[in-house]
Every structure is written in structure tokens, then in C-alpha cells.
Scaffold this motif. Structure first.
Motif, PDB file in Angstrom:
ATOM      1  N   VAL A 396      36.851  21.247  42.550  1.00 53.68           N
ATOM      2  CA  VAL A 396      35.997  21.869  41.264  1.00 53.68           C
ATOM      3  C   VAL A 396      36.925  22.981  40.737  1.00 53.68           C
ATOM      4  O   VAL A 396      36.880  23.796  41.329  1.00 53.68           O
ATOM      5  N   ASP A 397      37.372  22.706  39.436  1.00 53.76           N
ATOM      6  CA  ASP A 397      38.138  23.724  38.964  1.00 53.76           C
ATOM      7  C   ASP A 397      37.033  24.276  38.089  1.00 53.76           C
ATOM      8  O   ASP A 397      36.714  23.959  36.997  1.00 53.76           O
ATOM      9  N   THR A 398      36.830  25.585  38.683  1.00 55.65           N
ATOM     10  CA  THR A 398      35.460  26.491  37.795  1.00 55.65           C
ATOM     11  C   THR A 398      36.124  27.529  36.940  1.00 55.65           C
ATOM     12  O   THR A 398      36.882  28.457  37.257  1.00 55.65           O
ATOM     13  N   TRP A 399      35.840  27.102  35.787  1.00 54.92           N
ATOM     14  CA  TRP A 399      36.174  28.227  34.590  1.00 54.92           C
ATOM     15  C   TRP A 399      34.947  29.145  34.480  1.00 54.92           C
ATOM     16  O   TRP A 399      33.917  28.768  34.001  1.00 54.92           O
ATOM     17  N   TRP A 400      35.376  30.424  34.572  1.00 57.75           N
ATOM     18  CA  TRP A 400      34.306  31.645  34.324  1.00 57.75           C
ATOM     19  C   TRP A 400      35.037  32.901  34.364  1.00 57.75           C
ATOM     20  O   TRP A 400      36.269  32.882  34.470  1.00 57.75           O
ATOM     21  N   GLN A 401      34.350  34.040  34.154  1.00 56.75           N
ATOM     22  CA  GLN A 401      34.890  35.270  33.919  1.00 56.75           C
ATOM     23  C   GLN A 401      33.861  36.396  34.652  1.00 56.75           C
ATOM     24  O   GLN A 401      32.593  36.279  34.841  1.00 56.75           O
ATOM     25  N   THR A 402      34.495  37.474  34.794  1.00 53.54           N
ATOM     26  CA  THR A 402      33.470  38.609  35.375  1.00 53.54           C
ATOM     27  C   THR A 402      32.362  38.769  34.210  1.00 53.54           C
ATOM     28  O   THR A 402      31.167  38.822  34.746  1.00 53.54           O
ATOM     29  N   GLU A 403      32.440  38.597  32.998  1.00 55.61           N
ATOM     30  CA  GLU A 403      31.476  39.058  32.078  1.00 55.61           C
ATOM     31  C   GLU A 403      30.370  37.780  32.326  1.00 55.61           C
ATOM     32  O   GLU A 403      29.226  37.728  31.715  1.00 55.61           O
ATOM     33  N   GLY A 486      37.921  35.075  24.726  1.00 52.70           N
ATOM     34  CA  GLY A 486      39.456  35.593  24.947  1.00 52.70           C
ATOM     35  C   GLY A 486      40.234  34.818  25.570  1.00 52.70           C
ATOM     36  O   GLY A 486      41.507  34.780  25.484  1.00 52.70           O
ATOM     37  N   ASP A 487      39.570  33.302  25.845  1.00 56.10           N
ATOM     38  CA  ASP A 487      40.725  32.508  26.341  1.00 56.10           C
ATOM     39  C   ASP A 487      40.762  31.352  25.125  1.00 56.10           C
ATOM     40  O   ASP A 487      39.942  30.984  24.449  1.00 56.10           O
ATOM     41  N   GLY A 488      41.920  30.566  25.224  1.00 56.06           N
ATOM     42  CA  GLY A 488      42.295  29.519  24.382  1.00 56.06           C
ATOM     43  C   GLY A 488      42.007  28.232  25.102  1.00 56.06           C
ATOM     44  O   GLY A 488      41.843  28.187  26.620  1.00 56.06           O
ATOM     45  N   GLY A 501      44.575  29.341  28.613  1.00 56.04           N
ATOM     46  CA  GLY A 501      45.032  31.112  28.801  1.00 56.04           C
ATOM     47  C   GLY A 501      44.526  32.001  28.001  1.00 56.04           C
ATOM     48  O   GLY A 501      43.862  31.471  27.007  1.00 56.04           O
ATOM     49  N   ARG A 502      44.938  33.248  28.321  1.00 55.96           N
ATOM     50  CA  ARG A 502      44.158  34.380  27.459  1.00 55.96           C
ATOM     51  C   ARG A 502      44.961  34.265  25.978  1.00 55.96           C
ATOM     52  O   ARG A 502      46.189  33.787  25.940  1.00 55.96           O
ATOM     53  N   VAL A 503      44.199  34.582  24.945  1.00 51.82           N
ATOM     54  CA  VAL A 503      44.777  34.820  23.672  1.00 51.82           C
ATOM     55  C   VAL A 503      44.897  36.173  23.069  1.00 51.82           C
ATOM     56  O   VAL A 503      45.005  36.325  22.161  1.00 51.82           O
ATOM     57  N   HIS A 512      44.499  37.852  38.974  1.00 50.45           N
ATOM     58  CA  HIS A 512      43.841  39.224  38.792  1.00 50.45           C
ATOM     59  C   HIS A 512      44.234  39.463  37.234  1.00 50.45           C
ATOM     60  O   HIS A 512      45.174  39.267  36.702  1.00 50.45           O
ATOM     61  N   ARG A 513      43.002  40.080  36.685  1.00 53.41           N
ATOM     62  CA  ARG A 513      43.261  40.281  35.119  1.00 53.41           C
ATOM     63  C   ARG A 513      43.718  41.822  35.000  1.00 53.41           C
ATOM     64  O   ARG A 513      43.495  42.650  35.689  1.00 53.41           O
ATOM     65  N   ILE A 514      45.073  41.793  34.461  1.00 53.52           N
ATOM     66  CA  ILE A 514      45.575  42.970  33.994  1.00 53.52           C
ATOM     67  C   ILE A 514      45.723  42.955  32.538  1.00 53.52           C
ATOM     68  O   ILE A 514      46.404  42.391  31.907  1.00 53.52           O
TER      69      ILE A 514
HETATM   70  C1  WTA Z   1      40.823  32.989  33.599  1.00 52.77           C
HETATM   71  C2  WTA Z   1      37.384  35.283  37.351  1.00 52.77           C
HETATM   72  C3  WTA Z   1      41.638  28.562  33.724  1.00 52.77           C
HETATM   73  C4  WTA Z   1      40.556  32.927  32.286  1.00 52.77           C
HETATM   74  C5  WTA Z   1      36.460  34.238  37.795  1.00 52.77           C
HETATM   75  C6  WTA Z   1      39.406  33.934  32.190  1.00 52.77           C
HETATM   76  C7  WTA Z   1      40.658  30.616  34.401  1.00 52.77           C
HETATM   77  C8  WTA Z   1      39.666  34.945  33.257  1.00 52.77           C
HETATM   78  C9  WTA Z   1      39.821  29.925  35.320  1.00 52.77           C
HETATM   79  C10 WTA Z   1      38.589  35.520  33.903  1.00 52.77           C
HETATM   80  C11 WTA Z   1      39.972  28.393  35.396  1.00 52.77           C
HETATM   81  C12 WTA Z   1      39.262  32.063  35.385  1.00 52.77           C
HETATM   82  N1  WTA Z   1      40.843  27.814  34.694  1.00 52.77           N
HETATM   83  N2  WTA Z   1      41.516  29.832  33.634  1.00 52.77           N
HETATM   84  N3  WTA Z   1      39.263  27.763  36.237  1.00 52.77           N
HETATM   85  N4  WTA Z   1      39.006  30.669  35.837  1.00 52.77           N
HETATM   86  N5  WTA Z   1      40.337  31.845  34.418  1.00 52.77           N
HETATM   87  O1  WTA Z   1      37.064  37.771  35.251  1.00 52.77           O
HETATM   88  O2  WTA Z   1      41.411  33.326  31.566  1.00 52.77           O
HETATM   89  O3  WTA Z   1      38.734  37.967  36.919  1.00 52.77           O
HETATM   90  O4  WTA Z   1      39.226  34.622  30.934  1.00 52.77           O
HETATM   91  O5  WTA Z   1      36.661  36.065  36.450  1.00 52.77           O
HETATM   92  O6  WTA Z   1      40.561  34.104  34.282  1.00 52.77           O
HETATM   93  O7  WTA Z   1      39.134  36.666  35.038  1.00 52.77           O
HETATM   94  P1  WTA Z   1      38.062  37.214  35.561  1.00 52.77           P
END
Ligand code: WTA
Length: 633
Positions: A396-403, A486-488, A501-503, A512-514
């Protein structure tokens, strides 16, 4: 609450879009509330104002602990694997975790903590970190966990931003062969933090530390006092669904990290629901997430999500490469891990040590794998699938964010057909849209654009602490009535999503987000630096590396030493995680006539693509570009 087939997913997804309130109310029934909600959802993305389960009362720790005690009191909640494999591991059952959380809730109260206080936590990956987090939630205090890799300055900034009054830390922490002097770092931070009244210090490394009378107390002493008082239970504070549960700082396009705010009710429902579904968690399964609790992944999918579901989680103090780069595989074998959730950067790093390390390792317990934090390249995906999952474990390739608080776009293990590099399909309740530069929604498949979400979900951020306007401008003002990620992203012919990736000016270094602006600020603090520009470049292991162009005419005759000084400055200001991989000294930066740095050019040069710089005629001084090209690292 659990989706059982792809047809079921399609049916549930449709319902979640057509009747979102009924859908989420139904999911929320699976949790324990002191009082049910009066209204499921009230929202607008203009202010923004987002309220889920208004009027409901709860305490998230009753959902994580109390409600499991009768049936699962003896079941392990946490299996703790220490940094050093020679040291004994620890198991905490749900009953034991409950007792420890109650005990520490008393400690917090005894030290003056109360509902609504902000409490900073800066600790190593030991069970007490999770206990501290849960104890805050139990008394209704707002936790702000700061990852152990951040510097004193970063901690001070975060403490000041939220006016924290208590900090919970340890004397030190182990990471591989390193000993991180956490309390010393805190002491440096506290010089600038008059709001802190108490420092609670756990013993971990027994490193010599200074303990200031009246301010600093030992965790163990405080717990002993509670024990002699004979207090074991601690009645959980009753919270409104929309009361703040925690603040977690994250980087953005500006120089200052922002405190993302999550609230009690929606976050609980969302992390519990997504955990159970994406991983198809079955009672009794052993789940191992390699993240640190200092990041959102640890908050949502080591602590809260799994605990609400009564899961058994492995908590690992150390690093994947010590004592050998087979450490994660040893842990999988030792605890018969069924679900392994990690990051592409870890996978690539472990891949690079060669497959001999996998020989003789027992992966037979593994059933499901997960990836998070950055786009996973196909090579790493296939290696993970073949060498670790032996082609029998869905990834499972989980896409999500802190927000977002929890998974947004992700396969459902064993149900959604996976594609390497694709986060696949939105989870129920999530309505992703792609937009073009003008903010028009792009319909249809085989398209790409900026990823936005058009309807609220319970786990989303509510504000950025102390600065609601910043939340509005960052996420809700770029496109009308949409949350901007913020992602493409691209959507392929099957409607599958792939994050590209980020735009914005945010880098993703080892997951890690920097923020580039943050790193520039730190570099510019160095006394000899005039100006700098930071961009990302492709890095084999880290995904992205930090490339800094620095104007620094006075190098005291030793560029190498100056480079090291600048690195040290960044380490001091932000932390080692933000240290540039490359520093190129330049005499000037490419700027437009209006003084704007042309980052596009700098990015191309950093990527080694200096031949295709595009139009440079708008530059104030095109000759700097030639010099930069020549000096590229
Ligand atoms: C990136 C981490 C591709 C994305 C949970 C997002 C991903 C940022 C994926 C959030 C994924 C996170 N595939 N990109 N499965 N998961 N990202 O807030 O750019 O540390 O906006 O949360 O990580 O990073 P954050």
C-alpha cells in the motif's frame, strides 16, 4: 467499517461522495463517545471553517485504551525493540499501557498541567514517548511533539510559537552508535523560553545532565510519588470533538514552520478508519511502522490509529542500518511481523547494501507492506515486492500529509489492484481533483495537474496554530473552494493517481519535509554569507538532496572550512536533517530585473541539466549563469 472487496469499495466510495454526512456518521458509530454529535459536518473552505461531529464529547484515550481492556487487556499494545539488540525488549499490554498512561496523567497534573495547556515533547523512541503523548490527550492538554533530530533553536521556536508551559524529554537517546544529548539540547533551547515552568526528564542513557531546582524533575521520581499516593486510574477529561488534540509543526514555502492543528473527534475517526482499511488490519496481527513518533506518520499510524483498533505495534528505537543493514529484517523475524510500513528512502538505502543481507532471513510472517513519505520509484517498489514481500504481500503506497491527518489516496491491501509507483485510488470520503495553473478542474483520465481536494474529511487540519490567516492563504486561497496539497499529480487511463512531487518550494529529503526558505534563512545566519538560494536535486537514496548556492565573498582563504562552518550553522539553526548535501559558492545569483531569483535555472543546474536552461534573456546579469554552470558540483 471494513471494506471487503473492490465492488464493496466502489459502492462505499459512491455513498461517501453522495451522502458524506451519513457515511461518516456511520463510521463514527464504531468509536466510543461520551455524547453523540448534534451535527456531523459544517464547513466552508473560504474562511476556512471545518467542524466535524459538533456537540460530541469524547476522550481519544478511552478509544485507544479503556475500551479494549475487557476483551484485550492482556494483548500486547506495544512491543518495544531497543536500539541495541543486546538490550532486552519490552512488551506493554493494553492493561499495562493504560496504567502507565493514567500514572503519567497524574504526574502531569501534579506538575501543574491542565486542559488546554500546550506541552512540548522531545524524546527518543521509547514507550514513554507514546505514554507521554497519550497522557497529554488524557488530561486534555495539547501535545506538540518535536522530532529528536531538531536543534535547540528549532525547539525554542516551536515552544515560543505555542507558548508551551511544560516540556517532557529524556537525558539522552540512542541512535545506532550515537548518543543524542536531548536534555542538553533542551537546556540550550530553554534559555529563550520563559513560558516553560517544568521539565520532566526520563532516564534513558544516564548521561550527566543539569537539573535545575524547581524547574527540572525526573520522570521516575514523579511516577514514584504517584505510586505512593496509590493512584492508578485517571478519569479522562471530557473533550469536545473540535477541541485541539495536538499541534505538529511542518515546513512550508516560508521561512517559518507552521503548527498544523488537529482536533479530537475527526482525527480519531479518520486515523482509525484509514488504518483498519488500508492495511486490512486483522485482530492479532503484528504491525511495524518504522517512522518516528515525531512525524505525522508516527502520530497517526504508530500511536492513535493502531491503538483505536486494538492493534499490536512494534516500536523501534534505533536505525535500520545498525548494527547491520539487516536490522529491520531481524525485527520482522523476531516478532513475526505481519505488516511492515516504511519509507522509500529506507528501502533504497537497504537495497544498496546488496541482497546477501537477506539470505537466511525469515520473511514468512509478512502479509502486507506499506510505503509513505515520497514517491516510490519503480525499482524500489519491485525490490520491496520481490525481495521482502516475496510477491505475496500487497504494497500500500499511502499518499497523505501532515495536514490531512491520515491516508488520502492509497490502495486497500489485497483489494485494490496495485501499480508500481501509484498511490492508486482515493479512500472513501476523499474527492481529489486535478487543476491547471488557472485553477480550472481537469476532467477525464490520462491527465496531470496540481492535486486538490474538493470536500472536507474528518482528519483534515483545522487551522495553523496562532495564525488562521496563514492556514487560509497556504491551503485554501490558491484555488477557489479547494484544499491545495502542494503536490503535482497525474491520473492515468484507469483513473489511478500517481504523485509526482511537490510543486512548491518544499523539498522532500529522506521523506522529511524541508522548506527551501527555511534552509536559506539558516545559511544566511552565517556571518560571512551575503545571500543564498536552495533547491533540490535528485538523490539516489534520499529522493531529494539539498543544493545550496551561496554568495560568500569572505572565506578566510579556506572554502572547505567555510563550507563546514555553513553546514554547522544549518545544523545549529534547524538540525542535521536540513544540512545541505552540496554547497556551491557563487559570486551572484541569477535574478530578474525586479530582483526575483530565477530558481528554475538553479534547479536545472543542480540536476545536471545545464544545457537546457530555457529563456535567460530576462536576467539582470546573464553572465552569472555561465559562472554557476562552470562551478556546478
Ligand atoms: C509526499 C507524510 C508520493 C508528498 C505522511 C506530500 C508522498 C508530503 C507520499 C507530505 C506518497 C507523502 N507518494 N509522495 N505515498 N506520501 N508524500 O507532511 O509530497 O511529512 O505532500 O507527511 O510527502 O509530507 P508529510
Amino acid at each position: 467499517m471494513k471494506i471487503s472487496s473492490i465492488e464493496d469499495y466502489q459502492r462505499v466510495y459512491k455513498q461517501s461522495v453522495e451522502q458524506p454526512e451519513e457515511f461518516w456518521a456511520n463510521i463514527a458509530q464504531n468509536f466510543q463517545w461520551r455524547k453523540k454529535w448534534d451535527k456531523v459536518l459544517e464547513w466552508n473552505f473560504t474562511e476556512p471553517s471545518i467542524k466535524w461531529f459538533q456537540g460530541a464529547k469524547l476522550n481519544i484515550t478511552e478509544n485507544c485504551l479503556d475500551r479494549h481492556l475487557e476483551a484485550w487487556g492482556d494483548k500486547p499494545a506495544i512491543i518495544w525493540e531497543p536500539n541495541d539488540p543486546q538490550e532486552h525488549h519490552r512488551v506493554l499490554t493494553y492493561q499495562q499501557l493504560y496504567e502507565k498512561v493514567c500514572e503519567f496523567a497524574h504526574v502531569l497534573k501534579n506538575n501543574g498541567a491542565k486542559k488546554g495547556d500546550r506541552i512540548c515533547i522531545y524524546m527518543p523512541m521509547v514507550p514513554e514517548l507514546e505514554i507521554a503523548v497519550l497522557a497529554c490527550a488524557r488530561i486534555g492538554a495539547i501535545h506538540s511533539v518535536v522530532f529528536g533530530g531538531f536543534s535547540a533553536q528549532s525547539i525554542a521556536d516551536r515552544i515560543q510559537d505555542a507558548s508551551c508551559n511544560i516540556i517532557i524529554t529524556a537525558d539522552g537517546g540512542y541512535r545506532g552508535t550515537k548518543l543524542v544529548p536531548l536534555k542538553n539540547i533542551i537546556d540550550d533551547a530553554l534559555v529563550q523560553c520563559p513560558t516553560i515552568k517544568k521539565v520532566i526528564v526520563l532516564t534513558r542513557t544516564r548521561t550527566p545532565v543539569s537539573m535545575i531546582k524547581g524547574r527540572d524533575v525526573w520522570w521516575e521520581d514523579e511516577v514514584k510519588k504517584v505510586e505512593t499516593q496509590g493512584a492508578t486510574d485517571f478519569p479522562a477529561e471530557e473533550m469536545d470533538a473540535e477541541d485541539v488534540l495536538f499541534i505538529l509543526y511542518t515546513s512550508g514555502s516560508t521561512g517559518k514552520p507552521k503548527g498544523v492543528v488537529h482536533t479530537c473527534g475527526g482525527y480519531m475517526v479518520y486515523t482509525g478508519y484509514t488504518f483498519t482499511n488500508a492495511f486490512q488490519y486483522e485482530p492479532g496481527e503484528v504491525y511495524f511502522c518504522t517512522a518516528d513518533i515525531g512525524w505525522i506518520t508516527g502520530h497517526s499510524y504508530i500511536a492513535y490509529g493502531p491503538l483505536t483498533q486494538g492493534a499490536t505495534t512494534v516500536l523501534f528505537e534505533g536505525i535500520p542500518t545498525w548494527p547491520t543493514p539487516a536490522r529491520l529484517w531481524d525485527i520482522v523475524e523476531k516478532y513475526h511481523v505481519n505488516i511492515l510500513y516504511t519509507a522509500p528512502t529506507a528501502i533504497r538505502s537497504l537495497m544498496s547494501f546488496g541482497d546477501e543481507l537477506l539470505e537466511g532471513k525469515d520473511f514468512s510472517s509478512l502479509k502486507k507492506l506499506g510505503s509513505v513519505g515520497e514517491p516510490i520509484n519503480e525499482e524500489a517498489w519491485h525490490w520491496f515486492d520481490e525481495k521482502i514481500g516475496h510477491k505475496k504481500c500487497p504494497i500500500v503506497d499511502t499518499w497523505w500529509q501532515t495536514e490531512t491527518g491520515g491516508f488520502m489516496i492509497s490502495p486497500i491491501a489485497g483489494i485494490t489492484k496495485t501499480k508500481p509507483g501509484y498511490a492508486s485510488l482515493p479512500l472513501p470520503g476523499i474527492q481529489p481533483v486535478l487543476v491547471d495553473e488557472n485553477g480550472n478542474i481537469i476532467e477525464g483520465n490520462s491527465v496531470s495537474g496540481n492535486l486538490c481536494i474538493r470536500f472536507p474529511w474528518p482528519g483534515m487540519l483545522r487551522t495553523t496554530y496562532g495564525d488562521h490567516e496563514r492556514c487560509r492563504t497556504t491551503y485554501f486561497s490558491t484555488y477557489h473552494d479547494l484544499y491545495f496539497t502542494g503536490d503535482g499529480c497525474l491520473r492515468d487511463e484507469d483513473g489511478y493517481y500517481k504523485i509526482t512531487g511537490r510543486v512548491d518550494d518544499v523539498l522532500n529529503v529522506s521523506g522529511h519535509r524541508i522548506g527551501t526558505a527555511e534552509v536559506e534563512n539558516a545559511i544566511n545566519m552565517h556571518s560571512d554569507v551575503v545571500e543564498s538560494a536552495v533547491v533540490g536535486f535528485h538523490h539516489e537514496i534520499k529522493g531529494q538532496g539539498v543544493y545550496a548556492y551561496v554568495v560568500c565573498p569572505n572565506q578566510h582563504g579556506d572554502p572547505e572550512l567555510t563550507r563546514k562552518d555553513i553546514m554547522m550553522t544549518v545544523t545549529r539553526i534547524i538540525g542535521a536533517i536540513a544540512r545541505p548535501d552540496k554547497i556551491q559558492f557563487v559570486s551572484g545569483l541569477p535574478k530578474t530585473r525586479s530582483g526575483k531569483i530565477m530558481r528554475r535555472i538553479l534547479r536545472k543546474i543542480a540536476e545536471g541539466d545545464a544545457e537546457n536552461l530555457g529563456d535567460t534573456s530576462t536576467l539582470l546579469d546573464p553572465s552569472v549563469v555561465d559562472e554557476i554552470k562552470e562551478g556546478a558540483l
